[in-house]
Design a protein around this motif. Structure first.
Motif, mmCIF file in Angstrom:
data_model
loop_
_atom_site.group_PDB
_atom_site.id
_atom_site.type_symbol
_atom_site.label_atom_id
_atom_site.label_comp_id
_atom_site.label_asym_id
_atom_site.label_seq_id
_atom_site.Cartn_x
_atom_site.Cartn_y
_atom_site.Cartn_z
ATOM 1 N N PHE A 1 0.772 -1.242 0.000
ATOM 2 C CA PHE A 1 0.000 0.000 0.000
ATOM 3 C C PHE A 1 0.802 1.290 0.000
ATOM 4 O O PHE A 1 0.417 2.217 -0.703
ATOM 5 N N PRO A 2 1.878 1.402 0.689
ATOM 6 C CA PRO A 2 2.582 2.682 0.597
ATOM 7 C C PRO A 2 3.182 2.921 -0.789
ATOM 8 O O PRO A 2 3.672 4.005 -1.074
ATOM 9 N N SER A 3 3.126 1.913 -1.653
ATOM 10 C CA SER A 3 3.795 1.992 -2.955
ATOM 11 C C SER A 3 2.852 1.776 -4.135
ATOM 12 O O SER A 3 3.307 1.457 -5.229
ATOM 13 N N ALA A 4 1.547 1.912 -3.934
ATOM 14 C CA ALA A 4 0.603 1.554 -4.998
ATOM 15 C C ALA A 4 -0.460 2.638 -5.210
ATOM 16 O O ALA A 4 -1.648 2.412 -4.965
ATOM 17 N N PRO A 5 -0.059 3.812 -5.692
ATOM 18 C CA PRO A 5 -1.068 4.848 -5.949
ATOM 19 C C PRO A 5 -1.982 4.466 -7.113
ATOM 20 O O PRO A 5 -1.573 3.765 -8.038
ATOM 21 N N GLY B 1 1.124 -6.123 -14.776
ATOM 22 C CA GLY B 1 2.121 -5.600 -15.700
ATOM 23 C C GLY B 1 3.461 -5.448 -15.012
ATOM 24 O O GLY B 1 3.614 -5.751 -13.822
ATOM 25 N N ARG B 2 4.427 -4.944 -15.735
ATOM 26 C CA ARG B 2 5.771 -4.756 -15.186
ATOM 27 C C ARG B 2 5.769 -3.738 -14.051
ATOM 28 O O ARG B 2 6.424 -3.935 -13.024
ATOM 29 N N VAL C 1 -9.769 -0.721 -11.536
ATOM 30 C CA VAL C 1 -8.853 0.242 -10.937
ATOM 31 C C VAL C 1 -7.439 -0.245 -11.237
ATOM 32 O O VAL C 1 -7.149 -1.435 -11.121
ATOM 33 N N THR C 2 -6.589 0.686 -11.665
ATOM 34 C CA THR C 2 -5.196 0.370 -11.959
ATOM 35 C C THR C 2 -4.307 1.126 -10.990
ATOM 36 O O THR C 2 -4.506 2.315 -10.755
ATOM 37 N N VAL C 3 -3.341 0.410 -10.442
ATOM 38 C CA VAL C 3 -2.354 1.002 -9.544
ATOM 39 C C VAL C 3 -0.980 0.857 -10.192
ATOM 40 O O VAL C 3 -0.778 -0.004 -11.043
ATOM 41 N N ALA C 4 -0.074 1.716 -9.794
ATOM 42 C CA ALA C 4 1.307 1.648 -10.279
ATOM 43 C C ALA C 4 2.225 1.435 -9.086
ATOM 44 O O ALA C 4 1.890 1.785 -7.959
ATOM 45 N N PHE D 1 10.352 7.894 -4.656
ATOM 46 C CA PHE D 1 10.425 7.949 -6.122
ATOM 47 C C PHE D 1 9.219 8.706 -6.667
ATOM 48 O O PHE D 1 8.149 8.720 -6.055
ATOM 49 N N ASP D 2 9.395 9.329 -7.819
ATOM 50 C CA ASP D 2 8.312 10.074 -8.462
ATOM 51 C C ASP D 2 7.743 9.355 -9.676
ATOM 52 O O ASP D 2 6.763 9.813 -10.266
ATOM 53 N N THR D 3 8.367 8.278 -10.083
ATOM 54 C CA THR D 3 7.897 7.532 -11.249
ATOM 55 C C THR D 3 7.761 6.054 -10.881
ATOM 56 O O THR D 3 8.311 5.600 -9.878
ATOM 57 N N SER D 4 7.045 5.344 -11.722
ATOM 58 C CA SER D 4 6.834 3.924 -11.445
ATOM 59 C C SER D 4 8.085 3.112 -11.746
ATOM 60 O O SER D 4 8.883 3.462 -12.615
ATOM 61 N N LEU D 5 8.229 2.046 -10.996
ATOM 62 C CA LEU D 5 9.335 1.104 -11.142
ATOM 63 C C LEU D 5 8.754 -0.305 -11.215
ATOM 64 O O LEU D 5 7.607 -0.534 -10.820
#
Length: 148
Positions: free
Chosen positions: A54-58, A86-87, A114-117, A123-127
């Motif tokens: 959860f802290p990593s899945a906006p 996905g990746r 609903v899609t989470v990244a 970090f400001d971008t998805s990894l």
């Protein structure tokens, strides 16, 4: 998921529509749907023992179709299922169903995706998702597919 029983990597929760979940007319506020969906999502992550999810899945995208009203005091079931891993993203399909109630016969009230990244703290971008998550989700999807 469009008003179907979930099949792949799923979790469900039951809740009662509380007064705080309703608008002035006594039926659910649109925001309640996503709170219930997120509660089912949290149940899935607890089941998979993935506390760092959860802290990593906006949330990056969501679509909701509303079919019927849910009323104060009505029992609901919210279900999420993994639709796609996905990746760097994860998409769930969801359904919120109402049970029989004096103001409703019950049935699908809302469904969508609903899609989470994966955006780790700092970090400001998805990894890419960490290995433990991809392994757990992949294993769950394989188990559910085998059971079908």
């Amino acid at each position: 998921m469009t008003a179907q029983t979930p099949r792949v990597g799923h979790a469900s929760i039951d809740k009662v529509v509380e007064w705080v979940d309703t608008d002035a007319s006594g039926h659910q506020h649109n925001s309640a749907i996503m709170r219930w969906v997120e509660a089912a999502e949290a149940e899935l992550m607890r089941t998979l023992d993935l506390p760092d999810y959860f802290p990593s899945a906006p949330r990056v995208h969501q679509e909701i179709s509303y079919r019927s009203k849910l009323w104060f005091g009505q029992l609901i079931t919210a279900t999420v299922e993994v639709q796609k891993l996905g990746r760097t993203s994860l998409t769930y399909a969801f359904e919120v169903r109402g049970h029989a109630h004096p103001k409703s016969t019950g049935g699908t009230a809302a469904f969508g995706t609903v899609t989470v990244a994966h955006v780790p703290p700092g970090f400001d971008t998805s990894l890419p998702w960490p290995g433990d998550l991809t392994e757990a989700i992949t294993r769950l999807m394989a188990e559910d597919t085998d059971a079908a």
